[in-house]
Design a protein around this motif. Sequence first.
Motif, short mmCIF file in Angstrom:
data_model
loop_
_atom_site.label_atom_id
_atom_site.label_comp_id
_atom_site.label_asym_id
_atom_site.label_seq_id
_atom_site.Cartn_x
_atom_site.Cartn_y
_atom_site.Cartn_z
N VAL A 273 1.63 6.72 -1.65
CA VAL A 273 2.52 7.78 -2.16
C VAL A 273 1.99 8.32 -3.48
CG1 VAL A 273 4.82 8.25 -3.09
CG2 VAL A 273 4.57 6.99 -0.94
N THR A 274 1.56 7.42 -4.36
CA THR A 274 1.01 7.83 -5.65
C THR A 274 -0.28 8.64 -5.47
OG1 THR A 274 1.95 5.85 -6.69
CG2 THR A 274 0.25 7.02 -7.91
N ALA A 275 -1.14 8.17 -4.53
CA ALA A 275 -2.39 8.88 -4.27
C ALA A 275 -2.11 10.29 -3.77
CB ALA A 275 -3.22 8.11 -3.24
N GLN A 276 -1.13 10.43 -2.89
CA GLN A 276 -0.80 11.76 -2.40
C GLN A 276 -0.23 12.63 -3.52
OE1 GLN A 276 1.07 12.38 1.47
NE2 GLN A 276 2.55 13.72 0.47
N HIS A 277 0.54 12.01 -4.40
CA HIS A 277 1.14 12.75 -5.51
C HIS A 277 0.07 13.40 -6.38
CE1 HIS A 277 4.09 13.79 -8.59
NE2 HIS A 277 3.31 13.22 -9.50
N LEU B 284 0.81 -1.21 0.00
CA LEU B 284 0.00 0.00 0.00
C LEU B 284 0.84 1.27 0.00
CD1 LEU B 284 -2.90 -0.87 2.47
CD2 LEU B 284 -3.00 -0.69 -0.02
N THR B 285 2.09 1.19 0.53
CA THR B 285 2.92 2.40 0.58
C THR B 285 3.11 3.04 -0.78
OG1 THR B 285 4.05 1.73 2.62
CG2 THR B 285 5.18 3.35 1.23
N PRO B 286 3.50 2.28 -1.83
CA PRO B 286 3.59 2.92 -3.16
C PRO B 286 2.27 3.50 -3.62
CG PRO B 286 4.70 0.78 -3.16
CD PRO B 286 3.93 0.87 -1.88
N LEU B 287 1.16 2.79 -3.30
CA LEU B 287 -0.16 3.28 -3.69
C LEU B 287 -0.51 4.58 -2.95
CD1 LEU B 287 -2.78 2.78 -5.27
CD2 LEU B 287 -3.59 1.43 -3.33
N PHE C 222 10.82 11.79 -3.82
CA PHE C 222 9.63 11.37 -3.06
C PHE C 222 9.01 10.10 -3.63
CE2 PHE C 222 5.08 11.64 -1.93
CZ PHE C 222 5.22 11.62 -0.56
N LEU C 223 8.73 10.06 -4.93
CA LEU C 223 8.13 8.86 -5.52
C LEU C 223 9.07 7.67 -5.44
CD1 LEU C 223 6.17 10.14 -8.66
CD2 LEU C 223 5.23 9.03 -6.63
N THR C 224 10.37 7.92 -5.69
CA THR C 224 11.36 6.85 -5.59
C THR C 224 11.39 6.27 -4.19
OG1 THR C 224 12.71 7.92 -7.28
CG2 THR C 224 13.79 6.26 -5.90
N SER C 225 11.35 7.15 -3.19
CA SER C 225 11.40 6.68 -1.80
C SER C 225 10.17 5.85 -1.46
CB SER C 225 11.53 7.86 -0.83
OG SER C 225 10.30 8.57 -0.73
N GLY C 226 9.03 6.18 -2.07
CA GLY C 226 7.82 5.41 -1.82
C GLY C 226 7.96 3.96 -2.23
N PHE C 227 8.57 3.72 -3.38
CA PHE C 227 8.74 2.34 -3.84
C PHE C 227 9.86 1.64 -3.07
CE2 PHE C 227 6.41 4.22 -7.36
CZ PHE C 227 5.47 3.23 -7.62
N LEU C 228 10.95 2.35 -2.78
CA LEU C 228 12.02 1.74 -1.99
C LEU C 228 11.55 1.45 -0.57
CD1 LEU C 228 15.16 3.80 -3.10
CD2 LEU C 228 14.59 1.45 -3.71
N SER D 170 8.86 0.31 0.40
CA SER D 170 8.07 -0.92 0.50
C SER D 170 8.96 -2.15 0.73
CB SER D 170 7.24 -1.12 -0.77
OG SER D 170 8.06 -1.41 -1.88
N LEU D 171 10.22 -2.10 0.34
CA LEU D 171 11.09 -3.28 0.43
C LEU D 171 11.32 -3.75 1.86
CD1 LEU D 171 13.69 -2.43 -2.37
CD2 LEU D 171 11.66 -3.90 -2.50
N PRO D 172 11.63 -2.87 2.84
CA PRO D 172 11.77 -3.36 4.21
C PRO D 172 10.49 -3.99 4.75
CG PRO D 172 12.79 -1.22 4.01
CD PRO D 172 12.04 -1.45 2.73
N PHE D 173 9.32 -3.50 4.35
CA PHE D 173 8.07 -4.07 4.83
C PHE D 173 7.85 -5.48 4.24
CE2 PHE D 173 7.33 0.45 5.54
CZ PHE D 173 6.85 0.43 6.84
N ILE D 174 8.27 -5.68 2.99
CA ILE D 174 8.20 -7.02 2.41
C ILE D 174 9.13 -7.96 3.17
CG2 ILE D 174 8.70 -8.39 0.34
CD1 ILE D 174 7.82 -5.94 -1.31
N ALA D 175 10.33 -7.46 3.52
CA ALA D 175 11.28 -8.28 4.28
C ALA D 175 10.70 -8.63 5.65
CB ALA D 175 12.60 -7.52 4.45
N ALA D 176 10.06 -7.67 6.31
CA ALA D 176 9.46 -7.94 7.62
C ALA D 176 8.32 -8.94 7.51
CB ALA D 176 8.95 -6.62 8.23
N PHE D 177 7.54 -8.83 6.46
CA PHE D 177 6.45 -9.78 6.20
C PHE D 177 7.00 -11.20 6.07
CE2 PHE D 177 4.26 -12.01 2.65
CZ PHE D 177 3.08 -12.33 3.30
#
Length: 435
Positions: free
Chosen positions: A145-149, A140-143, A260-266, A268-275
Motif C-alpha cells: 500500500v505504501t509503495a503504491q502511495h 507485505l500489505t502495508p508495504l 486508503f493508507l489506514t485500510s492498508g494497515f488494518l 493486515s490484521l485478518p492475515f495475521i489472524a489467519a497465519f
Amino acid sequence: MLALVFVNVVINYMDRSNISVAGTALSKDFHLTSVQLGLVFSAFGWTYALLQIPGGWLADRFGPRPVYSCSLFGWSAATFFQGFVNGFSGLLFLRLLIGAFEAPAYPTNNRIATAWFPDNERASAIALYTSGQFVGLAFLTPLLVTAQHFFGWRGLFIATGLVGILWSFCWHLFYRDPAKHPAVNEAELTYIEEGGGLPQRRQKQSTEAPKKLTWATARQAFTSKKLWGIYIGQFTINSTLWFFLTWFPTYLVKYRGLQFLTSGFLASLPFIAAFCGLLLSGFASDYLLKKNVSAGIARKTPIVLGLLLSTTIVAADYVSGSFWIIFFLSLAFFGNGLASITWVLVSALAPKHLIGFTGGVFNFIGGLASVIVPIIIGYLASSGNFKPALFFIGVLAFVGACCYIFMVGEIKRIDGEDVATDFVLQNQPALNNEA
C-alpha cells in the motif's frame, strides 16, 4: 527445502493479490464498474482453475525443480508487465496469464511435502509453507500500500514482478528432491519412507517405466466420495480466502469509508489472524496424531472448527466502527487459517501414483472459487450494499463444514480396490434392482 517452498508461496500470493491493493486506483484510472472490477479480480482464476489438472500432471511427470522454475518465472514476468497496461483488456489478459503460470504451484508444493516429510510431520510442514500466503500478505500489505502511495500502481506491479523473476533462479539453483540431494543419507530416506513419505528413490533406481496416465488410473481421483468431500470443502475454504484476496481492501475503503493508507494497515490484521490459525492447526493436528489419536479426528477437527468459525464473517454486516468490523473479519479469517491444512488430506488420501494429479483436481475445484466468487460478489455489491456478499461467503463456509463431517469419512489412502468398493456401496440399491 521447506524454506524455499515458503518463499515461493509468499511470492505466489503477493502476485495474485497485489491486484486487490491496486484495485481502487485501477478502477478510477480505467473507469471500471464494480462488475468489470469483479471480472479483473476473477480472471486469474479462470486459467488457474482450468490448468490445475495439467499442472498436477506436470508435477508428477517432470518433478518440482523444473516445473516450479518455469512457473515462477512465467507468472512473475506477467506481473511485471502489468505495470505497462493501458486498459481493461490488457489487464484482463495478463491476469489470465498469471493464473496459467501459477497453476502448477500448489500441486507441486504438495508433491514436495509428500516427498520430504513422513505422515506425522506433514501437517506441520504444510502449515508452515501455506502460512506464507498469510504472513506474506500480513506484513507485505502495508508495504505494498505504501509503495503504491509513492510510486503508483504501475510501480507496484513492476517491483513485485522483479522480485519473483530473481527468485525463480534461486529456486532452480538450490532445490533438489530427497533422493537427489547430496546432503540426504540413506537413514533419512528410510525415515521418510517408513513414515509414509514418498521420496521416490525406488522409482529412481527402478528400470521400470513410470505408469502412464490413463482414464483407468485417473478415474480413481474422480470416483471416491471422500475425495469429493475434500474437493467441495476446498471450494468453500477458497471462497473466504478469495474475498480477502480481492474485495477486502475495496470493501474497507469504498463500503466502510476508511482511508486508503489506514485500510492498508488494518487489512493486515485478518492475515495475521489467519497465519496464527494455520500454524495452530498444523502443529495441533500432528501432535494429536503422534498421541495416537485417529487420523480422522486429528486431521478433520481443525478443518471443521475453522469452517464453522468462518461463518462469523456475516457478523461484520451488523456492527459499526472499525474495531468491530476488523474483529469479526479477523475471527472469520482465523477460522479460514485453521481450515487451511486441507492439503494434508490430499497427501493422505490420494493414490500413490496420482499425488500430483489428485492435487490438481483438488485445486481445480478449489480454484473455481477464484473464478466464481469475485464475480458474484461484484454483482451482489453492485447496488452499493455489501451485506448479501458477506452472507454468501458465510453460507459457503457452513456447507464446507458439512462436507467434512458427512462425506470425508475415514482417513485412508485410496487405491483401486477402495474405489471399486466405494462405487458398489454407493450404487447398491440400483444394482439390487437390476438383479
